[in-house]
Design a protein around this motif. Structure first.
Motif, mmCIF file in Angstrom:
data_model
loop_
_atom_site.group_PDB
_atom_site.id
_atom_site.type_symbol
_atom_site.label_atom_id
_atom_site.label_comp_id
_atom_site.label_asym_id
_atom_site.label_seq_id
_atom_site.Cartn_x
_atom_site.Cartn_y
_atom_site.Cartn_z
ATOM 1 N N VAL A 1 -65.612 19.006 48.297
ATOM 2 C CA VAL A 1 -65.491 19.016 49.766
ATOM 3 C C VAL A 1 -65.464 17.585 50.291
ATOM 4 C CG1 VAL A 1 -66.700 19.627 51.909
ATOM 5 C CG2 VAL A 1 -66.474 21.306 50.079
ATOM 6 N N ASN A 2 -66.380 16.746 49.811
ATOM 7 C CA ASN A 2 -66.385 15.347 50.236
ATOM 8 C C ASN A 2 -65.096 14.644 49.839
ATOM 9 O OD1 ASN A 2 -68.879 15.376 51.463
ATOM 10 N ND2 ASN A 2 -69.972 14.572 49.704
ATOM 11 N N ALA A 3 -64.614 14.901 48.624
ATOM 12 C CA ALA A 3 -63.387 14.261 48.152
ATOM 13 C C ALA A 3 -62.201 14.657 49.027
ATOM 14 C CB ALA A 3 -63.135 14.629 46.689
ATOM 15 N N LEU A 4 -62.075 15.946 49.324
ATOM 16 C CA LEU A 4 -60.959 16.406 50.150
ATOM 17 C C LEU A 4 -61.038 15.870 51.577
ATOM 18 C CD1 LEU A 4 -60.594 20.070 48.876
ATOM 19 C CD2 LEU A 4 -59.068 18.141 48.446
ATOM 20 N N LEU A 5 -62.226 15.857 52.136
ATOM 21 C CA LEU A 5 -62.371 15.326 53.496
ATOM 22 C C LEU A 5 -62.098 13.825 53.540
ATOM 23 C CD1 LEU A 5 -65.439 17.353 54.788
ATOM 24 C CD2 LEU A 5 -63.096 17.453 55.646
ATOM 25 N N LEU A 6 -62.517 13.102 52.524
ATOM 26 C CA LEU A 6 -62.238 11.662 52.466
ATOM 27 C C LEU A 6 -60.738 11.425 52.333
ATOM 28 C CD1 LEU A 6 -63.630 8.913 52.494
ATOM 29 C CD2 LEU A 6 -63.801 9.062 50.026
ATOM 30 N N GLY A 7 -60.075 12.229 51.498
ATOM 31 C CA GLY A 7 -58.622 12.125 51.391
ATOM 32 C C GLY A 7 -57.930 12.471 52.697
ATOM 33 N N ALA A 8 -58.425 13.498 53.380
ATOM 34 C CA ALA A 8 -57.847 13.891 54.670
ATOM 35 C C ALA A 8 -58.047 12.792 55.712
ATOM 36 C CB ALA A 8 -58.478 15.195 55.151
ATOM 37 N N MET A 9 -59.207 12.168 55.690
ATOM 38 C CA MET A 9 -59.442 11.061 56.623
ATOM 39 C C MET A 9 -58.463 9.927 56.356
ATOM 40 S SD MET A 9 -63.591 10.860 56.817
ATOM 41 C CE MET A 9 -63.614 9.400 57.844
ATOM 42 N N THR A 10 -58.202 9.658 55.095
ATOM 43 C CA THR A 10 -57.267 8.588 54.746
ATOM 44 C C THR A 10 -55.854 8.940 55.201
ATOM 45 O OG1 THR A 10 -58.661 8.088 52.837
ATOM 46 C CG2 THR A 10 -56.475 7.140 52.850
ATOM 47 N N LEU A 11 -55.470 10.200 55.048
ATOM 48 C CA LEU A 11 -54.126 10.625 55.466
ATOM 49 C C LEU A 11 -53.906 10.534 56.964
ATOM 50 C CD1 LEU A 11 -53.397 13.723 53.206
ATOM 51 C CD2 LEU A 11 -52.219 11.511 53.195
ATOM 52 N N THR A 12 -54.959 10.567 57.747
ATOM 53 C CA THR A 12 -54.781 10.515 59.202
ATOM 54 C C THR A 12 -54.113 9.219 59.657
ATOM 55 O OG1 THR A 12 -57.000 9.609 59.597
ATOM 56 C CG2 THR A 12 -56.750 12.019 59.655
ATOM 57 N N PHE A 13 -54.212 8.171 58.858
ATOM 58 C CA PHE A 13 -53.571 6.910 59.231
ATOM 59 C C PHE A 13 -52.054 6.987 59.132
ATOM 60 C CE2 PHE A 13 -57.863 5.421 58.080
ATOM 61 C CZ PHE A 13 -58.196 4.879 59.303
ATOM 62 N N THR B 1 -57.656 11.047 66.580
ATOM 63 C CA THR B 1 -58.425 12.249 66.896
ATOM 64 C C THR B 1 -58.786 12.997 65.624
ATOM 65 O OG1 THR B 1 -57.287 12.431 69.002
ATOM 66 C CG2 THR B 1 -58.418 14.395 68.202
ATOM 67 N N TYR B 2 -57.813 13.128 64.731
ATOM 68 C CA TYR B 2 -58.056 13.817 63.461
ATOM 69 C C TYR B 2 -59.010 13.021 62.570
ATOM 70 C CZ TYR B 2 -54.148 16.682 64.921
ATOM 71 O OH TYR B 2 -53.330 17.518 65.627
ATOM 72 N N LEU B 3 -58.904 11.690 62.630
ATOM 73 C CA LEU B 3 -59.819 10.835 61.858
ATOM 74 C C LEU B 3 -61.259 11.074 62.298
ATOM 75 C CD1 LEU B 3 -60.353 8.428 59.886
ATOM 76 C CD2 LEU B 3 -60.104 6.953 61.898
ATOM 77 N N PHE B 4 -61.490 11.048 63.602
ATOM 78 C CA PHE B 4 -62.849 11.258 64.103
ATOM 79 C C PHE B 4 -63.333 12.681 63.846
ATOM 80 C CE2 PHE B 4 -61.704 7.625 67.015
ATOM 81 C CZ PHE B 4 -62.467 6.697 66.328
ATOM 82 N N ALA B 5 -62.428 13.648 63.935
ATOM 83 C CA ALA B 5 -62.810 15.044 63.693
ATOM 84 C C ALA B 5 -63.197 15.250 62.228
ATOM 85 C CB ALA B 5 -61.669 15.978 64.078
ATOM 86 N N THR B 6 -62.381 14.749 61.306
ATOM 87 C CA THR B 6 -62.722 14.918 59.885
ATOM 88 C C THR B 6 -63.957 14.101 59.525
ATOM 89 O OG1 THR B 6 -61.093 13.231 59.290
ATOM 90 C CG2 THR B 6 -60.430 15.537 59.046
ATOM 91 N N GLY B 7 -64.121 12.950 60.145
ATOM 92 C CA GLY B 7 -65.328 12.155 59.912
ATOM 93 C C GLY B 7 -66.580 12.872 60.389
ATOM 94 N N ALA B 8 -66.473 13.532 61.544
ATOM 95 C CA ALA B 8 -67.617 14.290 62.073
ATOM 96 C C ALA B 8 -67.942 15.476 61.172
ATOM 97 C CB ALA B 8 -67.322 14.764 63.490
ATOM 98 N N VAL B 9 -66.918 16.150 60.673
ATOM 99 C CA VAL B 9 -67.145 17.277 59.758
ATOM 100 C C VAL B 9 -67.790 16.789 58.471
ATOM 101 C CG1 VAL B 9 -65.974 19.025 58.344
ATOM 102 C CG2 VAL B 9 -65.323 18.718 60.734
ATOM 103 N N LEU B 10 -67.280 15.682 57.934
ATOM 104 C CA LEU B 10 -67.851 15.104 56.709
ATOM 105 C C LEU B 10 -69.323 14.751 56.902
ATOM 106 C CD1 LEU B 10 -67.183 13.955 53.812
ATOM 107 C CD2 LEU B 10 -66.867 11.775 54.964
#
Length: 144
Positions: free
Chosen positions: A39-51, A59-68
Motif C-alpha cells: 500500500v505504501n509503495a503504490l501510494l508513493l508511486g502514485a504521488m510521484t506520478l502526480t507530477f 490536488t492529487y499529490l496532496f490527496a494521496t499524501g494525506a491518504v498515505l
C-alpha cells in the motif's frame, strides 16, 4: 525541582540506560502488518506520478499524501507505535531513496514537459519501497 536523595552509581546508571535502549529497540523493531508495504509503495508511486499531470496534479499529490499519512498513522496506532522509525538502516536508506525519487520527479516536472522520466521515477520509487519492505520484514519477522 524534585529532591532525589538517591544518586545511582555508574553501574546502576549503565544498567538503566541499557534497559531504556532495549525497550526503544523493541518498539522500533515491532513488525508491521504485511499489507502496509505494498500500500505504501503504490501510494508513493502514485504521488510521484502526480507530477506528470502538471499543475493539475497538486490536488492529487496532496490527496494521496494525506491518504498515505492517514493509513500509516492509523496502522501505527493499532500497533501501538504510531510515530516510530525502524532501526534497520537498509530499510531507512531504501525508503528515503524512494522519497528521493518523488523529489526528483518534482524537479524533472519543473525542467521538462516530458512525462517518461516521471514514470520511470514512479516505478523506481515503488520498486525501491517494495524492496525496503522485504528488508524490513526480514529484520523484524512476521507480525504477531
Amino acid at each position: 525541582m524534585e529532591n532525589d536523595s538517591h544518586v545511582p552509581d555508574p553501574a546502576e546508571a549503565r544498567e538503566a540506560l541499557a534497559t531504556i535502549d532495549s525497550a526503544q529497540r523493541a518498539v522500533r523493531d515491532t513488525p508491521w502488518p504485511t499489507w502496509i508495504y505494498p500500500v505504501n509503495a503504490l501510494l508513493l508511486g502514485a504521488m510521484t506520478l502526480t507530477f506528470a499531470l502538471g499543475d493539475d496534479g497538486r490536488t492529487y499529490l496532496f490527496a494521496t499524501g494525506a491518504v498515505l499519512l492517514a493509513i500509516n498513522v492509523l496502522a501505527g496506532y493499532r500497533m501501538g507505535t504510531p510515530y516510530t522509525l525502524p532501526t534497520s538502516r537498509t530499510f531507512l536508506a531504501l525508503a528515503f531513496t524512494a522519497i528521493g525519487c518523488l523529489a526528483a520527479a518534482f524537479v524533472v516536472s519543473e525542467i521538462t514537459t516530458r512525462s517518461w522520466p516521471i514514470i520511470v521515477l514512479a516505478v523506481a520509487a515503488t520498486v525501491l519501497y517494495l524492496i525496503a519492505g522485504v528488508v524490513h520484514r526480514r529484520s523484524t519477522g512476521a507480525p504477531r
